[in-house]
Write a protein that holds these residues in place. Structure first.
Motif, short mmCIF file in Angstrom:
data_model
loop_
_atom_site.label_atom_id
_atom_site.label_comp_id
_atom_site.label_asym_id
_atom_site.label_seq_id
_atom_site.Cartn_x
_atom_site.Cartn_y
_atom_site.Cartn_z
N LEU A 29 -11.42 5.65 -0.48
CA LEU A 29 -11.50 4.33 0.17
C LEU A 29 -12.95 3.87 0.29
CD1 LEU A 29 -8.93 5.07 3.02
CD2 LEU A 29 -8.67 3.21 1.36
N TYR A 30 -13.83 4.79 0.64
CA TYR A 30 -15.23 4.48 0.93
C TYR A 30 -15.98 4.04 -0.33
CZ TYR A 30 -19.74 5.28 3.33
OH TYR A 30 -20.97 5.14 3.91
N GLY A 71 -7.60 0.79 5.71
CA GLY A 71 -6.87 1.56 4.72
C GLY A 71 -6.56 2.97 5.20
N TYR A 102 -16.35 4.27 10.90
CA TYR A 102 -15.39 4.84 9.95
C TYR A 102 -15.30 6.36 10.13
CZ TYR A 102 -13.11 5.67 5.40
OH TYR A 102 -12.25 6.05 4.39
N GLY A 114 -6.68 6.24 -2.36
CA GLY A 114 -7.76 5.59 -1.63
C GLY A 114 -8.55 4.64 -2.51
N TYR A 115 -8.82 5.07 -3.73
CA TYR A 115 -9.59 4.24 -4.67
C TYR A 115 -8.83 2.95 -5.00
CZ TYR A 115 -12.08 2.94 -8.97
OH TYR A 115 -12.78 2.25 -9.92
N THR A 147 0.83 -1.21 0.00
CA THR A 147 0.00 0.00 0.00
C THR A 147 0.86 1.26 0.00
OG1 THR A 147 -0.12 -0.16 2.41
CG2 THR A 147 -1.92 -1.12 1.16
N GLY A 169 -8.06 0.88 -1.69
CA GLY A 169 -9.30 0.41 -1.11
C GLY A 169 -9.91 -0.80 -1.79
N HIS A 171 -15.19 0.46 -1.14
CA HIS A 171 -15.62 -0.39 -0.03
C HIS A 171 -17.12 -0.71 -0.15
CE1 HIS A 171 -15.58 -1.97 4.11
NE2 HIS A 171 -16.79 -1.42 4.21
N CYS A 196 -12.07 -0.01 4.30
CA CYS A 196 -11.84 1.44 4.31
C CYS A 196 -11.24 1.92 5.63
CB CYS A 196 -13.13 2.20 4.01
SG CYS A 196 -14.51 1.84 5.11
N HIS A 248 -15.37 -6.91 -0.69
CA HIS A 248 -15.71 -6.27 0.57
C HIS A 248 -16.99 -6.91 1.12
CE1 HIS A 248 -12.58 -3.31 0.57
NE2 HIS A 248 -12.85 -2.99 -0.68
N SER A 303 -16.31 8.41 -6.26
CA SER A 303 -15.08 8.85 -5.60
C SER A 303 -14.68 10.24 -6.06
CB SER A 303 -13.96 7.85 -5.91
OG SER A 303 -12.73 8.28 -5.35
#
Length: 440
Positions: free
Chosen positions: A150-151, A120, A398, A108-109, A84, A112, A154, A117, A160, A189
């Motif tokens: 990240l979200y 990460g 989160y 993040g994308y 990472t 993730g 996810h 998330c 996930h 995103s």
């Protein structure tokens, strides 16, 4: 009869929300108690309730257990091997310090995809602080840009646990959900980043001093070895799904690709590729990671099993047939999965619990909603994924990870990050709708 079924449904959902959001009861026990309460209100015998709960629990674990364990392990291995960090540094070099928020959103994308998330964000929080100091950009903008990247994946991409469980419950094609989910997560995103950049500038937050996060370069894998464990499984699964390889057995190569594209096999290949990136002396770490992966997956599996039990109770009472008699509900199509998931998510905080609960409710309704085709199954899962983004606020773990690891005030988080998740969910649902016009 319809009154009892409606009462049982509402009582089950309310109990889940109260136990998880108000009393912080573990989601598994909340789902288990909701299953029992709903079954009693439905008028099912206690023996039938217990046998149905065990059957539903076992079926969903049997179909998803191995995939969740392997996916969790892959994410942990990428984290512990430094992959990472390598990917983050690579993206930063390509975008430049002046575009640090964009770099973090992209990081993040990408990161993730295999990593949860919250994990990460914790792993990348040091990099986030360092880039905020170097660029002079508000920590609020930087943290929200990273968090939304990240979200997005996810909520929208298997393996996930939330969307993976929904894929199993609805019996949708994993490969197509994965690829379409990745595509839809991209504009979601981007919208999260755009709002973070816009709103963060209006609400500057103090920059936290960056810690020393230097890692000896000799221990890190190359960029190629860092990205292969992510790219190869996605490619294999997508190939198997879109080429319908399971129906073409004319050659050894096709048969081999068919086997390699099975999600469990593909992710195992990703784990093997990660092991190949280990340096001398890191073998003991690999053993610890495998143990940690199995232990972390266990907590996820019991929640998914609880969701399967709740869904089995609803199916046992033929709830879908009763609700399907209401034309106002059946006319909502893919909007209903989205709205149900969004309401549950906003009320109790967990995207995983929200989408698992919603999938259990939606599955028996698919024929009435006109979504019982393979394409309809995919669209239903993606719509629930979009709903599971809305809205992340103070009842979401989160949310607190972002706040605590970035040193941000709650009021600023609500104005920037929480609003970003609302925009992301609407954007993702718009993407699902456009997709429905193409494949529906």
């Amino acid at each position: 009869m319809i009154l009892y079924h409606s009462l049982g449904l509402v009582a089950g959902i309310v109990l889940i929300i109260i136990l998880t959001a108000r009393y912080r009861i573990h989601a598994f026990f909340a789902l288990l108690l909701a299953s029992m309460l709903t079954g009693l209100i439905f008028g099912l015998p206690v023996t039938d309730i217990l046998s149905t709960i065990k059957t539903g629990f076992g079926q969903i674990i049997g179909s998803l257990g191995l995939l969740i364990i392997l996916g969790t392990t892959l994410g942990l291995m990428l984290e512990h091997t430094g992959s990472t960090s390598v990917l983050a540094a690579y993206v930063l070099r390509k975008t430049g310090t002046g575009r640090s928020p964009l770099a973090l959103n992209i990081i993040g994308y990408v990161v993730g995809m295999p990593i949860f998330c919250d994990s990460g964000f914790i792993v990348l929080s040091g990099l986030n602080k360092a880039m905020a100091v170097r660029s002079g950009i508000s920590m609020l903008t930087m943290a929200s840009s990273l968090a939304t990247g990240l979200y997005a994946v996810h909520c929208m991409m298997p393996p996930h646990p939330g969307i993976m469980a929904a894929t199993g419950i609805i019996q949708a094609d994993v490969g197509k959900v994965m690829l379409y989910g990745l595509l839809i997560a991209l504009p979601a995103s981007a919208c999260g980043y755009a709002w973070s950049l816009y709103a963060g500038r209006k609400l500057p937050a103090p920059i936290v001093e960056a810690p020393d996060i230097t890692i000896p370069s000799g221990r890190l894998p190359s960029v190629t070895m860092a990205i292969l464990p992510i790219a190869v499984p996605i490619l294999l699964i997508a190939l198997r799904s879109f080429l319908a390889l399971e129906k073409k057995t004319s050659s050894l190569a096709i048969q081999t690709l068919n086997i390699l594209g099975i999600p469990e096999v593909a992710i195992t290949i990703g784990i093997i590729l990660t092991l190949l990136s280990l340096r001398n002396g890191q073998a003991s770490n690999a053993r610890k990671i495998l143990v940690e992966g199995a232990e972390k997956a266990a907590g996820i599996l019991v929640i998914i099993g609880g969701g399967g039990a709740f869904g089995a109770i609803l199916a046992k009472a033929e709830l879908g047939r009763h609700i399907a008699e209401n034309p106002a509900i059946t006319g909502m199509g893919i909007l209903l999965p989205f709205l149900i998931t969004a309401i549950i998510k906003t009320a109790q905080g967990s995207s995983t619990v929200a989408i698992i609960t919603a999938a259990s409710l939606i599955h028996p309704l698919l024929p009435a909603l006109g979504l019982h085709t393979p394409e309809g199954n995919i669209l239903s899962v993606l719509a629930m994924g979009a709903g599971s983004m809305m809205v992340s606020h103070t009842n979401d773990a989160y949310f607190w990870v972002i706040s605590r690891f970035s040193g941000l005030e709650i009021k600023d988080m609500l104005r920037v990050y929480t609003t970003a998740t609302l925009i992301m969910g609407i954007t993702a649902m718009a993407g699902v709708y456009l997709l429905s016009l193409l494949i529906g």
